[in-house]
Design a protein around this motif. Structure first.
Motif, PDB file in Angstrom:
ATOM      1  N   SER A 102       0.817  -1.211   0.000  1.00  0.00           N
ATOM      2  CA  SER A 102       0.000   0.000   0.000  1.00  0.00           C
ATOM      3  C   SER A 102       0.851   1.261   0.000  1.00  0.00           C
ATOM      4  N   SER A 194       3.222   3.858  -9.180  1.00  0.00           N
ATOM      5  CA  SER A 194       1.803   3.487  -9.241  1.00  0.00           C
ATOM      6  C   SER A 194       1.121   4.030 -10.484  1.00  0.00           C
ATOM      7  N   LEU A 212      -3.117   3.191 -13.676  1.00  0.00           N
ATOM      8  CA  LEU A 212      -2.957   3.104 -12.225  1.00  0.00           C
ATOM      9  C   LEU A 212      -2.780   1.637 -11.857  1.00  0.00           C
ATOM     10  N   PHE A 215      -3.675   0.976  -5.720  1.00  0.00           N
ATOM     11  CA  PHE A 215      -4.196   2.068  -4.897  1.00  0.00           C
ATOM     12  C   PHE A 215      -3.277   2.272  -3.695  1.00  0.00           C
ATOM     13  N   THR A 216      -2.094   2.794  -3.962  1.00  0.00           N
ATOM     14  CA  THR A 216      -1.107   3.017  -2.915  1.00  0.00           C
ATOM     15  C   THR A 216      -1.300   4.396  -2.292  1.00  0.00           C
ATOM     16  N   HIS A 220      -3.640   9.015  -5.551  1.00  0.00           N
ATOM     17  CA  HIS A 220      -4.620   9.966  -6.085  1.00  0.00           C
ATOM     18  C   HIS A 220      -3.936  11.251  -6.552  1.00  0.00           C
ATOM     19  N   LEU A 242      -7.409   0.959 -15.194  1.00  0.00           N
ATOM     20  CA  LEU A 242      -7.378   0.399 -13.841  1.00  0.00           C
ATOM     21  C   LEU A 242      -7.178  -1.113 -13.852  1.00  0.00           C
ATOM     22  N   ASN A 245      -4.969  -3.915 -11.015  1.00  0.00           N
ATOM     23  CA  ASN A 245      -4.513  -3.305  -9.763  1.00  0.00           C
ATOM     24  C   ASN A 245      -5.250  -3.914  -8.581  1.00  0.00           C
TER      25      ASN A 245
END
Length: 245
Positions: A102, A194, A212, A215-216, A220, A242, A245
């Protein structure tokens, strides 16, 4: 009370406190060992039943079973019975790996992999990472680590064999187009990017492509920055990828 008696009492209490503390900690982890009245007062029936069952398995099973693993499997089974795909239990080791992923940082050779029948299929290699310097490319297959075959092993187990402390060596057997070679790489801290972006022209229209990979933490902000850069370069539309991921 005479001063000498008070001093002896103080020394006695000071000696008893560590013993009481140790017993309290031990009984907290082994409530089934508490005397009956204390167990009834401090442990509810469900907790006592679970603890007793785990203790019986640990003590009486024909082969040695790790108690910590029993606890993890019990909790994991209870969560799975909720039949909720958004609820999962992570063991301490699983949680550690989740924390690493993460944050987009881990110690290994710098590549993304997927499960394959013979081992791990390489799907991505990070520029400048040990894997890239060793000549590993997407499409390669890692079939062994340290001489141990990866065939039939779960992907997380195989990946765990590759990861390790920075600066330590790891030997990989890599297959490319049917030919195998052995590489000795030094593990390093890897910051996995990412977000990747590119600008392409489709039928005369400039389109931005933002990928992407996970979702690290901070992803964002990276996505927003990539979109802003593409728009400044004239992108009329953005494709957000996406996948995987």
């Amino acid at each position: 009370m005479p001063r000498r008696t008070l001093k002896r009492l103080t020394i006695l209490l000071a000696g008893l406190l560590p013993v009481v503390l140790v017993l309290g900690i031990w009984w907290g982890g082994h409530p089934s060992s508490l005397p009956g009245p204390l167990r009834d007062a401090f442990v509810d029936d469900h907790t006592a039943t679970l603890d007793q069952a785990l203790q019986i398995i640990h003590d009486d099973y024909y082969r040695k079973v790790d108690l910590g693993r029993l606890v993890d499997n019990s909790i994991g089974g209870a969560v799975r019975r909720l039949d909720d795909r958004f609820s999962n239990y992570l063991s301490p080791s699983d949680y550690g790996r989740f924390q690493q992923s993460s944050h987009g940082e881990f110690s290994g050779v710098g590549m993304e992999v997927s499960q394959a029948r013979q081992g791990l299929g390489v799907t991505r290699v990070f520029p400048g990472a040990p894997a890239a310097r060793g000549g590993i490319r997407p499409g390669d297959l890692v079939v062994a680590v340290g001489g141990r075959s990866l065939a039939g092993l779960p992907a997380d187990v195989s990946s765990g064999l590759i990861r390790g402390r920075p600066g330590t060596p790891v030997t990989l057997t890599v297959q490319t187009a049917g030919k195998r070679r052995t590489l000795r790489l030094l593990r390093a801290k890897v910051n996995a990017p990412s977000v990747e972006s590119s600008l392409r022209t489709v039928h005369g229209v400039k389109l931005g492509d933002v990928s992407l990979s996970g979702f690290t933490v901070g992803a964002h902000g990276e996505v927003r920055a990539a979109v802003d850069r593409l728009r400044q370069r004239g992108a009329r539309g953005i494709v957000l990828d996406l996948r995987d991921n």
